[in-house]
Design a protein around this motif. Structure first.
Motif, PDB file in Angstrom:
ATOM      1  N   VAL A   1      32.287  33.127  98.067  1.00  0.00           N
ATOM      2  CA  VAL A   1      32.888  31.985  97.391  1.00  0.00           C
ATOM      3  C   VAL A   1      32.037  30.770  97.727  1.00  0.00           C
ATOM      4  N   ALA A   2      31.639  30.040  96.724  1.00  0.00           N
ATOM      5  CA  ALA A   2      30.812  28.839  96.899  1.00  0.00           C
ATOM      6  C   ALA A   2      29.543  29.160  97.681  1.00  0.00           C
ATOM      7  N   ASN A   3      28.939  30.305  97.356  1.00  0.00           N
ATOM      8  CA  ASN A   3      27.691  30.752  97.961  1.00  0.00           C
ATOM      9  C   ASN A   3      27.822  31.014  99.468  1.00  0.00           C
ATOM     10  N   ILE A   4      29.028  31.289  99.928  1.00  0.00           N
ATOM     11  CA  ILE A   4      29.276  31.654 101.325  1.00  0.00           C
ATOM     12  C   ILE A   4      29.838  33.073 101.328  1.00  0.00           C
ATOM     13  N   ASP A   5      29.143  33.975 102.000  1.00  0.00           N
ATOM     14  CA  ASP A   5      29.581  35.366 102.061  1.00  0.00           C
ATOM     15  C   ASP A   5      30.843  35.488 102.901  1.00  0.00           C
TER      16      ASP A   5
END
Length: 83
Positions: free
Chosen positions: A37-41
């Motif tokens: 989500v939002a480029n956070i794994d």
């Protein structure tokens, strides 16, 4: 008169033939799943599955065991020959 098959016809494999090949030779399925989500794994899942028949699995396991035993004995043989 003989009819020659096209390349597309030769590559067509029935489900039964494909299953037979997989059970006789085995297949490895590898999948990597990442949820972010939002480029956070957030979640990472790595899956590996071996699909084969029990008989084929035992054959490969016995071969791997024999290879391991041969490789484990090689340093001992070299040591015995050196003495």
């Amino acid at each position: 008169m003989a009819r020659f098959q096209t390349e597309a016809e030769q590559q067509h494999i029935s489900l039964c033939e494909a299953l037979d090949r997989i059970l006789n030779k085995g297949a490895v399925v590898v999948a990597d799943i990442s949820i972010s989500v939002a480029n956070i794994d957030l979640v990472y899942i790595s899956l590996q599955a071996l699909i084969t028949s029990v008989e084929t699995g035992r054959i490969y396991a016995n071969q791997a065991k024999a290879d391991y035993q041969i490789n484990a004995e090689e340093p001992k043989r070299e040591y015995d020959q050196a003495i």
